[in-house]
Design a protein around this motif. Structure first.
Motif, PDB file in Angstrom:
ATOM      1  N   LYS A 161       2.504  -2.833  54.235  1.00  0.00           N
ATOM      2  CA  LYS A 161       3.442  -2.882  53.103  1.00  0.00           C
ATOM      3  C   LYS A 161       4.171  -1.556  52.862  1.00  0.00           C
ATOM      4  CE  LYS A 161      -0.332  -2.247  49.815  1.00  0.00           C
ATOM      5  NZ  LYS A 161      -1.205  -2.899  48.858  1.00  0.00           N
ATOM      6  N   SER A 162       3.580  -0.424  53.274  1.00  0.00           N
ATOM      7  CA  SER A 162       4.258   0.862  53.041  1.00  0.00           C
ATOM      8  C   SER A 162       4.906   1.376  54.331  1.00  0.00           C
ATOM      9  CB  SER A 162       3.278   1.903  52.501  1.00  0.00           C
ATOM     10  OG  SER A 162       2.430   2.340  53.540  1.00  0.00           O
ATOM     11  N   GLY A 163       4.757   0.626  55.422  1.00  0.00           N
ATOM     12  CA  GLY A 163       5.391   1.027  56.685  1.00  0.00           C
ATOM     13  C   GLY A 163       4.484   1.862  57.574  1.00  0.00           C
ATOM     14  N   ARG A 164       3.341   2.327  57.033  1.00  0.00           N
ATOM     15  CA  ARG A 164       2.433   3.131  57.854  1.00  0.00           C
ATOM     16  C   ARG A 164       1.001   3.016  57.373  1.00  0.00           C
ATOM     17  NH1 ARG A 164       3.050   8.992  60.689  1.00  0.00           N
ATOM     18  NH2 ARG A 164       1.129   8.710  61.864  1.00  0.00           N
ATOM     19  N   GLY A 165       0.117   2.865  58.319  1.00  0.00           N
ATOM     20  CA  GLY A 165      -1.315   2.875  58.039  1.00  0.00           C
ATOM     21  C   GLY A 165      -1.967   3.399  59.297  1.00  0.00           C
ATOM     22  N   PHE A 166      -2.814   2.609  59.931  1.00  0.00           N
ATOM     23  CA  PHE A 166      -3.345   3.013  61.234  1.00  0.00           C
ATOM     24  C   PHE A 166      -2.269   2.848  62.305  1.00  0.00           C
ATOM     25  CE2 PHE A 166      -7.039   2.471  58.665  1.00  0.00           C
ATOM     26  CZ  PHE A 166      -7.698   3.642  58.961  1.00  0.00           C
TER      27      PHE A 166
END
Ligand code: CAA
Length: 283
Positions: free
Chosen positions: A274-279
């Protein structure tokens, strides 16, 4: 008790999915959100998915149009006064959910059931802020709601058998398989799923393998449809952290300690898909 009209509170990923499935199954549905942008987004996603279902021949045009006709957006909590069941799907915060439950208890008709889609917060505590704790229950759907077959039905300490049976009947009408769960931190699903995800994050943190390789191990080695880190990004890292906090606090056992890397990512605003970046990164 007969349930005909349902209000879903919160038009995010879960709320929209719940509203869609309820409308598809013949219930009259109000999808509520205070935030107009979120409400429009939720309604648009539902419409898109229903049109896609017709394209994929999983639904007829008549069924699609019926579902859309039964679904109405709302920005008035007062509309709960016309409903038999209200399913809350707002953010995972006891403070926010308690406020919503207090307000709904004032507005909803006496016979109405108040359900929460919380993924781990105590139903008993939510029930205690209302004057109808016997009519408060957990209905925990899985993401993506239109696809996943399960609903965990969580009995709070004071949930009545009548309430449980009414919700079990709703689950059946939604064509979900329901399981009966007693109120305990993380219920069944997240008590088992989240420590696995947290352990996968520790595996990255300790440099054992890359996120992609960890996911490959679980996908090809254990036949999971998604690797744990892809799944964490899909669920939202903030949600994963808040569930781990509930388990850690609720059991007081260090085995539930949230991984420091998970905390760091959430602090950075890396919340997953949802924010465009994670792992992983998403465009
Ligand atoms: N909404 C509706 N339908 C969706 C969807 C969505 N968000 N995402 C995918 N689908 C549908 C697709 O339309 C597709 O249907 P068709 O074949 O008819 O087109 C079908 O699902 C399969 O999708 P894809 O082919 O695109 O991809 P896939 O085969 O990888 O399946 C998946 C996607 C169903 C999400 C699958 O990867 C999966 O099961 N992943 C695990 C999901 C999971 O574990 N969910 C539980 C999370 S935990 C939770 O929700 C509880 C909590 O408290 C945190």
């Amino acid at each position: 008790m007969s349930i005909n009209k349902i209000m879903v509170i919160g038009a995010g990923q879960m709320g929209a999915g719940i509203a869609q499935v309820c409308a598809q199954s013949g219930f009259d549905v109000l999808l509520y959100d205070l935030n107009e942008k979120a409400l429009n987004k939720g309604m648009n996603i539902i419409e898109k998915l229903l049109f896609r279902a017709v394209e994929k021949e999983r639904m007829t045009e008549t069924e699609r149009d019926g579902a859309l006709r039964r679904l109405t957006p709302s920005n008035q909590l007062q509309d709960a006064a016309t409903c038999d069941l209200i399913i809350e799907a707002v953010i995972e915060s006891m403070e926010v959910k308690s406020k919503v439950f207090r307000e709904l208890d004032e507005i909803a008709p006496k016979h109405a059931i108040l359900a929460s889609n919380t993924s781990s917060l105590p139903i008993t505590e939510l029930a205690a802020v209302t004057n109808r704790p016997d009519q408060v229950i957990g209905m925990h759907f899985m993401n993506p709601v239109p696809v996943m077959k399960l609903v965990e039905i969580i009995r709070g300490l004071q949930t009545s058998d009548e309430t449980y049976l009414a919700i079990e009947a709703v689950g059946k009408k939604l064509q979900k398989t329901s399981v009966e769960v007693n109120d305990f931190p993380g219920f069944v699903s997240n008590r088992i799923l989240m420590p696995m995800i947290n352990e996968a994050i520790y595996t990255v943190y300790e440099g054992v393998a890359s996120p992609a390789d960890i996911d490959t191990v679980m996908k090809l080695g254990m036949n999971h449809p998604m690797g744990p880190l892809t799944l964490a990004d899909f669920i939202g890292l903030d949600t994963c952290l808040s569930i781990m906090e509930v388990l850690y606090e609720g059991f007081g056992d260090s085995k539930y300690r949230p991984c420091p890397l998970l905390r760091k990512y959430v602090k950075a605003g890396w919340l997953g898909k949802k924010s465009g970046r994670g792992f992983y990164e998403y465009s």
